[in-house]
Scaffold this motif. Structure first.
Motif, mmCIF file in Angstrom:
data_model
loop_
_atom_site.group_PDB
_atom_site.id
_atom_site.type_symbol
_atom_site.label_atom_id
_atom_site.label_comp_id
_atom_site.label_asym_id
_atom_site.label_seq_id
_atom_site.Cartn_x
_atom_site.Cartn_y
_atom_site.Cartn_z
ATOM 1 N N GLY A 17 3.132 8.627 4.716
ATOM 2 C CA GLY A 17 4.327 9.108 4.048
ATOM 3 C C GLY A 17 4.516 8.440 2.699
ATOM 4 N N ASN A 18 5.215 9.124 1.791
ATOM 5 C CA ASN A 18 5.434 8.588 0.451
ATOM 6 C C ASN A 18 6.173 7.256 0.494
ATOM 7 O OD1 ASN A 18 4.217 10.711 -1.015
ATOM 8 N ND2 ASN A 18 6.061 11.966 -0.817
ATOM 9 N N VAL A 19 5.709 6.335 -0.320
ATOM 10 C CA VAL A 19 6.254 4.977 -0.401
ATOM 11 C C VAL A 19 6.995 4.818 -1.723
ATOM 12 C CG1 VAL A 19 5.609 2.539 -0.655
ATOM 13 C CG2 VAL A 19 4.478 3.968 1.077
ATOM 14 N N VAL A 20 8.145 4.154 -1.690
ATOM 15 C CA VAL A 20 8.867 3.803 -2.918
ATOM 16 C C VAL A 20 9.002 2.293 -2.976
ATOM 17 C CG1 VAL A 20 11.097 3.900 -4.099
ATOM 18 C CG2 VAL A 20 10.098 5.989 -3.169
ATOM 19 N N VAL A 21 8.785 1.736 -4.157
ATOM 20 C CA VAL A 21 8.858 0.287 -4.350
ATOM 21 C C VAL A 21 9.898 -0.038 -5.410
ATOM 22 C CG1 VAL A 21 7.552 -1.810 -4.860
ATOM 23 C CG2 VAL A 21 6.380 0.172 -3.855
ATOM 24 N N LEU A 22 10.910 -0.812 -5.041
ATOM 25 C CA LEU A 22 11.865 -1.390 -5.991
ATOM 26 C C LEU A 22 11.388 -2.802 -6.283
ATOM 27 C CD1 LEU A 22 14.614 -1.428 -7.536
ATOM 28 C CD2 LEU A 22 15.630 -2.292 -5.403
ATOM 29 N N HIS A 23 11.082 -3.096 -7.546
ATOM 30 C CA HIS A 23 10.496 -4.394 -7.871
ATOM 31 C C HIS A 23 11.326 -5.099 -8.937
ATOM 32 C CE1 HIS A 23 8.728 -2.788 -11.669
ATOM 33 N NE2 HIS A 23 8.641 -1.661 -10.975
ATOM 34 N N GLY A 24 11.194 -6.411 -8.983
ATOM 35 C CA GLY A 24 11.936 -7.200 -9.946
ATOM 36 C C GLY A 24 12.028 -8.645 -9.522
ATOM 37 N N VAL A 52 9.897 0.978 0.638
ATOM 38 C CA VAL A 52 10.346 1.998 1.588
ATOM 39 C C VAL A 52 9.116 2.689 2.166
ATOM 40 C CG1 VAL A 52 11.799 4.018 1.972
ATOM 41 C CG2 VAL A 52 12.435 2.343 0.219
ATOM 42 N N ASP A 53 8.885 2.498 3.455
ATOM 43 C CA ASP A 53 7.741 3.010 4.210
ATOM 44 C C ASP A 53 6.445 2.312 3.790
ATOM 45 O OD1 ASP A 53 9.268 4.560 5.878
ATOM 46 O OD2 ASP A 53 8.942 6.418 4.787
ATOM 47 N N GLY A 54 5.428 2.382 4.694
ATOM 48 C CA GLY A 54 4.287 1.500 4.479
ATOM 49 C C GLY A 54 2.910 2.045 4.813
ATOM 50 N N PHE A 55 2.718 3.375 4.829
ATOM 51 C CA PHE A 55 1.415 3.968 5.089
ATOM 52 C C PHE A 55 0.902 3.588 6.493
ATOM 53 C CE2 PHE A 55 0.504 3.902 0.230
ATOM 54 C CZ PHE A 55 1.128 5.119 0.073
ATOM 55 N N VAL A 56 -0.384 3.907 6.751
ATOM 56 C CA VAL A 56 -1.003 3.608 8.048
ATOM 57 C C VAL A 56 -1.771 2.294 7.964
ATOM 58 C CG1 VAL A 56 -1.148 6.014 8.766
ATOM 59 C CG2 VAL A 56 -3.026 5.016 7.446
ATOM 60 N N ASP A 61 11.880 1.083 7.013
ATOM 61 C CA ASP A 61 11.301 2.233 7.715
ATOM 62 C C ASP A 61 12.275 3.404 7.636
ATOM 63 O OD1 ASP A 61 9.178 0.636 8.587
ATOM 64 O OD2 ASP A 61 10.075 0.246 10.557
ATOM 65 N N THR A 62 11.821 4.552 7.116
ATOM 66 C CA THR A 62 12.708 5.716 7.128
ATOM 67 C C THR A 62 12.826 6.336 8.517
ATOM 68 O OG1 THR A 62 10.926 7.262 6.524
ATOM 69 C CG2 THR A 62 12.235 6.303 4.713
ATOM 70 N N ALA A 70 5.769 3.685 9.629
ATOM 71 C CA ALA A 70 6.106 2.349 10.151
ATOM 72 C C ALA A 70 4.894 1.589 10.676
ATOM 73 C CB ALA A 70 7.159 2.484 11.252
ATOM 74 N N ASP A 71 3.695 2.106 10.472
ATOM 75 C CA ASP A 71 2.488 1.520 11.058
ATOM 76 C C ASP A 71 2.218 0.099 10.576
ATOM 77 O OD1 ASP A 71 0.590 2.176 12.998
ATOM 78 O OD2 ASP A 71 -0.908 2.813 11.533
ATOM 79 N N ASN A 72 2.629 -0.213 9.351
ATOM 80 C CA ASN A 72 2.326 -1.525 8.779
ATOM 81 C C ASN A 72 3.480 -2.519 8.878
ATOM 82 O OD1 ASN A 72 -0.396 -1.903 7.763
ATOM 83 N ND2 ASN A 72 0.003 -0.084 6.506
ATOM 84 N N ASN A 73 4.401 -2.291 9.789
ATOM 85 C CA ASN A 73 5.476 -3.266 9.975
ATOM 86 C C ASN A 73 4.921 -4.676 10.181
ATOM 87 O OD1 ASN A 73 7.329 -1.201 9.809
ATOM 88 N ND2 ASN A 73 8.070 -1.372 11.914
ATOM 89 N N GLY A 74 3.916 -4.781 11.047
ATOM 90 C CA GLY A 74 3.339 -6.094 11.327
ATOM 91 C C GLY A 74 2.655 -6.697 10.112
ATOM 92 N N SER A 75 2.004 -5.874 9.313
ATOM 93 C CA SER A 75 1.336 -6.376 8.104
ATOM 94 C C SER A 75 2.353 -6.941 7.118
ATOM 95 C CB SER A 75 0.549 -5.240 7.438
ATOM 96 O OG SER A 75 -0.405 -4.685 8.316
#
Length: 318
Positions: A70-77, A84-88, A112-113, A120-125
């Motif tokens: 799923g599409n990931v969004v990154v707020l950085h600073g 937001v979300d983390g691929f497989v 996780d959306t 949510a597959d990479n929660n542990g990572s």
């Protein structure tokens, strides 16, 4: 669920919505098909995990990553990265590299959306690199359960892969000049869905409540239903204005106009199928009437062929 998965037949028996056949890959090579038969989940992870990551700048401090899930969004600073979300899982090295390339700040949080593995597959990572994992309370509950869906079996997630912070309705995160708003959506794609809104940048991530450009999957096995999908699209429209950048769970970056077209498609097909069902039409009869015909050219070339989407609509009507 998601991605470029495709089927020639009704394949959603495991989701509790269709009686039908095994899930088939239309474009997968023979080696992937053989692995799929042996372990469908690992094969699906491997297939998705090799997709290159593409980057799109959404604002001064916001980046969208797309590809292996799923599409990931990154707020950085300066306050660290909120993702937001983390691929497989197999995509983690590439994802970590993409995150590190954005700036030198640490990864602070993953959101996780919803509970599905391609989000949510990479929660542990993320937890291993010191990030917290934030999700709706139903996401944690669903991750603690076993599931059989789309021909794949999911064991309960280990404790180390569960969210570290949950909320029942809403949550606001103050970081990097944004008041990021997380809000639970009544059961739509699942019963775990949330929206993530970045008001300063005017960016809304809708997770899998919004599939941009193709018919959406609805996970009836964990509370999803067509009325909820329509209501979720309407809720997104209430948040967005003409300038809002809307990130779908899958598909290209959207706008209020594309979300409204999606809502219209969902509503029209739902109402037509509801009329047929109330008139006593069977699923086969409803499908034969081609209630999605006016939309198939634009929406019917993704994960779900038109008849399978009509079946989801028919079987999740309440």
């Amino acid at each position: 669920m998601t991605g470029h998965l495709s089927s020639r037949r009704s394949f959603l028996h495991a989701a509790g919505v269709l009686s039908g056949s095994a899930l088939l890959f239309r474009y997968a090579p023979d080696g992937v098909l053989a692995a799929f038969q042996a372990n469908p989940l690992d094969a699906r992870r491997a297939q998705m995990g090799g997709t290159p990551i593409q980057t799109l700048k959404l604002g001064e401090r916001l980046v969208m990553l797309s590809g292996p899930g799923g599409n990931v969004v990154v707020l950085h600073g300066p306050d660290g990265k909120i993702v937001v979300d983390g691929f497989v899982k197999p995509a983690w090295p590439a994802l970590k590299g993409a995150l590190d390339a954005i700036d030198g700040s640490p990864i602070k949080s993953l959101i996780d959306t919803h509970w599905h593995f391609d989000h949510a597959d990479n929660n542990g990572s993320f937890r291993k690199v010191g990030a917290g994992v934030i999700a709706h309370e139903n996401t944690k509950t669903r991750l603690m359960q076993s599931h059989d869906i789309l021909g794949m079996h999911f064991d309960p997630a280990p404790v180390a892969e569960l969210p570290t912070q949950t909320f029942p309705a809403g949550l606001t995160l103050n970081a990097n000049g944004e008041q990021t708003r997380l809000s639970h959506v009544a059961p739509a794609h699942t019963d775990t869905d949330i929206f993530v809104f970045f008001p300063k940048a005017n960016v809304l991530h809708m997770g899998d409540v919004f599939f941009n450009g193709f018919y959406p999957f609805i996970d009836a096995s964990t509370g999803g239903n067509i009325d909820g999908m329509v209501a979720g699209a309407e809720a997104g429209l209430e948040i967005a204005d003409a300038q809002t950048k809307i990130v779908p769970g899958h598909g290209p970056l959207g706008s209020r106009a594309s979300l409204d077209a999606y809502r219209y498609m969902l509503t029209t097909i739902r109402d037509t199928v509801r009329t047929a069902k109330k008139a006593g039409k069977t699923l086969a009869e409803a499908q034969a009437a081609k209630p999605s015909a006016a939309f198939d050219a634009a929406w019917g070339k993704g994960m779900l062929p038109p008849d399978d989407f009509v079946a989801l609509v028919y079987n999740t009507l309440r």
